[in-house]
Scaffold this motif. Structure first.
Motif: not given
Length: 286
Positions: A148-151, A191-208
């Motif tokens: 959230d510091w990025f927006h 807000g673009v960097f934050r929006g990208d990082l939301s995907f990068y840091t919260r989506d765990e779907s690849l692990t399975g």
């Protein structure tokens, strides 16, 4: 004086039910290689590869700005919504760009969030590509920072993003390229960097899904910088070990943005990765 061989154009495609005007650059001829930028940045990260005459002699290098990034505008009505990238929209965007450009099973090369989505596509749409080069990529990276510091209304998001990015650039990076890299993040949209990082840091779907990747069908090569502590060599090694047949190279003097921060240091590793993909003529590594 000189004119670079890079050509920039726009394509229009419907993605997630919305019309998107997407900017892309390309150079070269031969086997198509579709390149993806990192979170909060744009196609300028790939300019050195696009300008490499030896690489483009046998490869059609193509890089595009994701919607909301660089020269790709947000969709109509963006002012009423919050930008949050999702795995589904990201994959659809990459696939739609490849389809619109008429690319026949290109190599997909992505860095950071681009590397993550390359691995997702290796698991879920391998038939659309001939191989995958995942740079600074791992199965999942939780944030060690507050996105959230990025927006915020009381801080410049671009400068805050550049401050984070600067910690992941190698001390061996040339000073000019370090600042060129930082500028891309300083000039990112609100807000673009934050929006990208939301995907990068919260989506765990690849692990399975790593076990679903068939490297006998489409090779997967991971590249990681030793000075990357967002996606560490250990993270990349863990991910590669979970993909049967995947290969991994560690760049001892590079960080998280190798093609931009240290082009000369990155080049031999990218050439090595291209050499592991189908249909590659030999390119000098130096």
């Amino acid at each position: 004086m000189s004119i670079e061989p890079i050509a920039g154009r726009y394509l229009t495609a419907e993605i997630a039910g919305r019309r998107q005007r997407i900017y892309f650059e390309e150079a070269g001829q031969g086997r198509p290689v579709l390149c993806l930028h990192t979170a909060g940045a744009d196609t300028r990260q790939w300019r050195h590869i696009l300008n490499d005459a030896e690489i483009t002699a046998s490869n059609r290098i193509i890089a595009f700005d994701m919607p909301w990034h660089g020269k790709s505008l947000p969709p109509e009505g963006f002012q009423t919504e919050e930008y949050l990238l999702t795995t589904e929209v990201y994959m659809e965007t990459v696939l739609k760009v490849a389809e619109t450009l008429g690319l026949d099973r290109p190599v997909l090369a992505g860095c950071s969030m681009g590397g993550r989505i390359a691995l997702q596509l290796a698991a879920q749409a391998p038939e659309r590509f001939s191989g995958f080069i995942a740079i600074e990529a791992s199965d999942f990276q939780p944030a060690w920072y507050d996105i959230d510091w990025f927006h915020r209304p009381d801080a410049h998001g671009g400068e805050m993003g550049a401050a984070l990015v600067s910690t992941n650039i190698s001390p061996f990076a040339p000073e000019a390229e370090r600042w060129n890299t930082l500028w891309m993040f300083m000039s990112s949209g609100p807000g673009v960097f934050r929006g990208d990082l939301s995907f990068y840091t919260r989506d765990e779907s690849l692990t399975g899904r790593l076990n679903d990747i068939d490297t006998a069908r489409t090779p997967v090569h991971l590249i990681v910088g030793a000075y990357d502590f967002t996606c560490t060599p250990e993270d990349a090694a863990r991910t590669a070990a979970a993909i049967p047949g995947a290969t991994l190279s560690v760049m001892e003097e590079l960080g998280h943005f190798p093609m931009s921060e240290h082009p000369a240091g990155f080049r031999p590793f990218f050439v090595e990765g291209l050499g592991k993909m189908p249909g590659m003529d030999r390119i000098a590594a130096e």
